[in-house]
Scaffold this motif. Sequence first.
Motif, mmCIF file in Angstrom:
data_model
loop_
_atom_site.group_PDB
_atom_site.id
_atom_site.type_symbol
_atom_site.label_atom_id
_atom_site.label_comp_id
_atom_site.label_asym_id
_atom_site.label_seq_id
_atom_site.Cartn_x
_atom_site.Cartn_y
_atom_site.Cartn_z
ATOM 1 N N MET A 1 0.844 -1.182 0.000
ATOM 2 C CA MET A 1 0.000 0.000 0.000
ATOM 3 C C MET A 1 0.886 1.242 0.000
ATOM 4 O O MET A 1 1.780 1.376 0.817
ATOM 5 N N THR A 2 0.605 2.168 -0.889
ATOM 6 C CA THR A 2 1.383 3.387 -1.020
ATOM 7 C C THR A 2 0.823 4.469 -0.117
ATOM 8 O O THR A 2 -0.384 4.664 -0.045
ATOM 9 N N LYS A 3 1.738 5.152 0.568
ATOM 10 C CA LYS A 3 1.333 6.263 1.424
ATOM 11 C C LYS A 3 1.163 7.514 0.583
ATOM 12 O O LYS A 3 1.982 7.828 -0.264
ATOM 13 N N THR A 4 0.079 8.222 0.820
ATOM 14 C CA THR A 4 -0.164 9.483 0.131
ATOM 15 C C THR A 4 0.311 10.619 1.013
ATOM 16 O O THR A 4 -0.042 10.699 2.187
ATOM 17 N N THR A 5 1.098 11.489 0.437
ATOM 18 C CA THR A 5 1.580 12.650 1.165
ATOM 19 C C THR A 5 0.760 13.860 0.729
ATOM 20 O O THR A 5 0.566 14.087 -0.464
ATOM 21 N N THR A 6 0.279 14.589 1.703
ATOM 22 C CA THR A 6 -0.503 15.789 1.399
ATOM 23 C C THR A 6 0.213 17.018 1.953
ATOM 24 O O THR A 6 1.027 16.918 2.873
#
Length: 102
Positions: A1-6
Amino acid sequence: MTKTTTTIWDPATHLTTSDDVVAYLEAALQDGDPQLIAAALGDIAKAKGMSQIAREAGLGRESLYKSLSSSGNPELATVLKVISALGLQLHVSATDNAKMAV
């Protein structure tokens, strides 16, 4: 699972032309929420340089930051000084449903 950076979106970074500034402030004024208008003026002042705007308006930088935040409640005199320091003018026009006795 890829982490989303905001990242936090800062409207001041997108207010690069006078047309951008005018459209942004007009949208806030049309909404009619005083806190939104104050915050929009704060965003515009940040884009132009809060210290410079405070100096030109004859106001303290810290108090200007506070007044022009989303929780601020600036006096009309402050709003008018900031608008002038930004090189803007307010204009009034009647709405379609305005009824005035002349």
